[in-house]
Design a protein around this motif. Structure first.
Motif, PDB file in Angstrom:
ATOM      1  N   UNK A 446       0.805  -1.220   0.000  1.00 46.83           N
ATOM      2  CA  UNK A 446       0.000   0.000   0.000  1.00 46.83           C
ATOM      3  C   UNK A 446       0.831   1.260   0.000  1.00 46.83           C
ATOM      4  N   UNK A 447       2.125   1.155   0.371  1.00 51.51           N
ATOM      5  CA  UNK A 447       3.019   2.314   0.433  1.00 51.51           C
ATOM      6  C   UNK A 447       4.348   1.944  -0.214  1.00 51.51           C
ATOM      7  N   UNK A 448       4.901   2.871  -1.006  1.00 52.49           N
ATOM      8  CA  UNK A 448       6.200   2.641  -1.629  1.00 52.49           C
ATOM      9  C   UNK A 448       7.104   3.814  -1.271  1.00 52.49           C
ATOM     10  N   UNK A 464      -2.455  -4.975  -2.237  1.00 54.67           N
ATOM     11  CA  UNK A 464      -2.707  -6.050  -3.190  1.00 54.67           C
ATOM     12  C   UNK A 464      -1.921  -7.319  -2.889  1.00 54.67           C
ATOM     13  N   UNK A 465      -1.007  -7.251  -1.956  1.00 57.46           N
ATOM     14  CA  UNK A 465      -0.181  -8.422  -1.677  1.00 57.46           C
ATOM     15  C   UNK A 465       0.854  -8.626  -2.772  1.00 57.46           C
ATOM     16  N   UNK A 466       1.181  -9.891  -3.039  1.00 63.14           N
ATOM     17  CA  UNK A 466       2.186 -10.217  -4.043  1.00 63.14           C
ATOM     18  C   UNK A 466       1.556 -10.180  -5.433  1.00 63.14           C
ATOM     19  N   UNK A 479       1.998   0.162  -6.835  1.00 68.70           N
ATOM     20  CA  UNK A 479       3.272  -0.203  -6.229  1.00 68.70           C
ATOM     21  C   UNK A 479       4.136  -0.994  -7.200  1.00 68.70           C
ATOM     22  N   UNK A 480       3.525  -1.934  -7.943  1.00 71.51           N
ATOM     23  CA  UNK A 480       4.290  -2.730  -8.906  1.00 71.51           C
ATOM     24  C   UNK A 480       4.954  -1.825  -9.940  1.00 71.51           C
TER      25      UNK A 480
END
Length: 701
Positions: A446-448, A464-466, A479-480
């Motif tokens: 949720x945070x980068x 979102x998880x992995x 994030x991705x």
């Protein structure tokens, strides 16, 4: 004595002989004179009696000149041969006030009275009410108005009335907002030589005369360079009545006007008009007449060289009233060629209908655009909202609408932040450069954190998880793409955006904006500072990036056809004026090819397909006969509501068509899915399958 007598007798016979000769000579002379007199009388009779009217008319000829006459303009058709624009012949009324002299106002008053009797509507753009109490017909932009570009920069423009009013001293430039309509009419009347009534007022007839004189003065003082057409489409009853009154300087001419067979595609088709002063040197070199009608926008302008045809020349003689007495063709004009577009008229109409319905249903309706394209750059439909009606075109009124800007083609000139629809560019750049693979994963918390700042995912405070690249596209995980772009750098991201045609001209034949791809150079040009962390925003379609809907559509077509980036185009072919020959056939132009292997491409497109199967999207696409890949986008714009973007393609297994949609102040991109579904339903329905109508003398292809 005898000798003298003999001499007298010898002389007498000679006198008689001479007398006879004199008589003969006299008779001959009288005869010759009689013949000459008779011949003179015959010539005089022929001149005065037999040909008197001819010579009288000849004596009244005031001008003999050569005219350049344009050929009939070519037709515009859609890809299936359906006529979109053709021509109609009608009559128009023009005015030559140089022939009217001091009787100008009296002649115009007679003409207006005749128009009222016959129910003829004349052209009058003076923005003052048609009757008392006098008021302006629009609340803003009477003398000047303010326009604003996409960056919010404001420009003050003076209207035609403002320029003329300032030039003739009707208004004080510093007090334009305080000038009443009554005061304006009083100033105009003084210039035009009109007297108010006994009570100092004007009536409706005075106002109508001032409206015509206003149009004349606009052209006299070169505020407007186009010819004043007093009335168009007049019928034979009016023509007969006008000729009976023999109004000096009032001329009836035949005109070939554009006839529209569709209510759609106004921004694509464009409009025609007279040559302006700035345009004249160019068209003069091309052999055009000064009063020629030319394409001024859209494909009418883009394909002028095909549509215009070849001009002819004629010798014209006019009488003292300016009326044509005789004319002789020296060289007849040739009609223009016919232009066949890539547009599908049925799909175009449906696209405009769905787009308008969506935007008008928003809480704060603004503007939007839609583009539908095939896999080789051919535009099947292009819509911009709000639009206008070419069959009832009034440039001044449309230009004055500074809020809706109906003349502005948002599909090719509107630039918008793409939002998450850009994420496939970041994905391809990462995959092609080896920064990520189709199986690489990133954990979304949720945070980068980057460059000492924290960037949130749109789902925050959730996560979102992995995620791998396919899932990241489906879930639109910021994030991705933050992580991918941090490893790519802005230069690589810019390079791939350019390869997809984003921030570049598409090559479309009509007017377009190049847009811009975020980066240090753009920031500097805008007077801003570029910080390294902004690559994260650029990777998800924010920052300074702004693209046209056409660019977004072409980018999706490039992506799904395997990386072949084609020039966008509207031209399909050109046919001769009688449709017997193909003059030109457009061949798709490949601009570049993006090197991406199939497995990487499948990973990206798979994410778009999976999105179409989610609950939020499937309800729109479930009823279609084909599978779909799509991506939504919502771009935040400072000081405004979010701009919604949406891109898709179909069928997923074998792409044929790409779509890009934009709605200003449109909430979220997902809300546009219904519009896309309606367009796809039309495209893939059996009803949309058309075969070109076969014309006489047409090549069968």
């Amino acid at each position: 004595m005898n000798k003298r007598y003999d001499l007298h007798r010898d002389k007498e016979p000679r006198t008689e002989e001479e007398s006879r000769k004199l008589q003969v000579r006299t008779g001959v002379l009288v005869g010759i004179f009689g013949v000459i007199l008779l011949a003179f009388l015959v010539v005089l009779y022929q001149t005065q009696i037999v040909h008197g009217q001819d010579y009288l008319a000849s004596a009244n000829y005031s001008l003999q000149e050569l005219d350049t006459v344009d050929g009939v303009r070519g037709e515009i058709l859609d890809r299936y041969g359906r006529v979109l624009v053709s021509n109609s012949v009608s009559y128009q009324v023009t005015l030559d006030t140089t022939l009217m002299g001091e009787q100008r106002n009296a002649i115009l008053t007679q003409l207006l009275e005749l128009c009222r009797e016959q129910g003829v509507v004349w052209n009058d753009s003076l923005p003052v009410s048609d009757g008392p109490p006098w008021s302006y017909t629009r609340s803003e932009g009477v003398f000047s108005y303010t326009t604003q570009d996409e960056q919010g920069n404001e420009t003050v423009r003076i209207t035609n009335l403002g320029r003329l009013a300032q030039g003739r001293g009707w208004i004080d430039e510093a007090e334009t907002t305080q000038v009443s309509a009554q005061a304006l009419l009083e100033a105009m009347a003084d210039t035009f030589g009109l007297e108010p009534g006994e009570d100092g007022s004007f009536n409706r007839e005075d106002r109508q005369l001032m409206g015509v004189l206003y149009e004349i003065y606009l052209r006299t003082y070169e505020v407007v360079s186009t010819e004043y057409i007093f009335a168009e489409g007049v019928d034979i009853t009016f023509i007969s009545a006008a000729k009976e009154q023999a109004l000096t300087g009032v001329q009836i001419e035949t005109e070939t006007a554009r006839a529209y067979h569709t209510d759609s595609a106004a921004h694509v088709l464009g409009w025609t008009g007279s040559i302006t002063g700035a345009m004249w040197p160019t068209y003069q070199e091309l052999g055009y007449a000064m009063n020629a009608t030319v394409g001024r926008d859209g494909v009418e302008a883009a394909f002028e060289e095909y549509l215009h045809g070849t001009s002819g020349r004629r010798r014209v003689e006019t009488d003292e009233n300016g009326k044509i007495v005789t004319q002789e063709w020296l060289e007849e004009p040739d009609p223009g060629d016919n232009v066949v577009l890539t547009l599908d008229a049925g799909l175009q109409a449906v696209t405009e209908e769905y787009l308008a319905e969506f935007i008008e249903g928003l809480e704060n309706p603004a503007g939007g655009a839609a583009v539908v394209m095939d896999m080789t750059g051919g535009v099947l439909a292009m819509a911009s909202y709000p639009t206008y009606d070419l069959g009832n075109f009034n440039y001044s009124e449309l230009e004055a609408d500074t809020q809706g800007r109906p003349l502005f083609n948002r599909a090719t000139n509107g630039i918008y932040a793409p939002g998450s629809t850009f994420k496939m560019v970041t994905a391809v750049a990462g995959l092609a450069s080896g920064v990520i693979t189709s199986t690489s994963t990133v954990r979304c918390t949720g945070i980068y954190s980057y460059y000492g700042t924290n960037q949130a995912c749109w789902i925050y405070p959730g996560n979102h998880g992995i995620e791998n690249v396919t899932q990241a596209i489906t879930d639109s995980c910021n994030i991705f793409f933050y992580d991918t772009s941090a490893n790519l750098g802005i230069a690589t991201l810019q390079d791939y955006a350019r390869q997809f045609g984003l921030g570049e001209y598409t090559g479309i034949e009509i007017s377009e904006s190049p847009g811009r791809m975020a980066g240090p150079e753009v920031a500097e040009a805008l007077g801003q500072t570029w910080y390294g962390g902004e690559v994260l925003s650029a990777a998800i379609g924010q920052s300074l990036s702004q693209f046209t809907p056409l660019q977004l559509c072409n980018y999706i077509a490039t992506l799904v056809n395997g990386g072949n980036h084609y020039q966008a185009h509207l031209l399909k072919q050109v046919k001769s004026s009688d449709y017997s020959q193909v003059v030109y056939e457009y061949e798709p132009e490949l601009l570049n090819t993006i090197d991406i292997d199939q497995s990487a491409l499948d990973a990206v497109l798979g994410g778009m397909y999976d999105l179409s199967q989610t609950a939020s999207m499937a309800r729109y696409f479930a009823g279609l006969p084909v599978s779909v890949g799509c991506k939504t986008g919502t771009a935040e714009v400072a000081g405004r509501e979010a701009t919604a973007t949406f891109v898709c393609f179909a069928p997923y297994e074998d792409p044929q068509v790409a779509i890009a949609l934009v709605a200003e102040q449109g909430a979220s991109g997902g809300s546009l899915a219904e519009v896309a579904a309606g367009i796809l339903a039309q495209y893939f329905s059996t009803e949309s399958s058309q075969s070109a109508p076969v014309r006489e003398n047409t090549l069968i292809r």
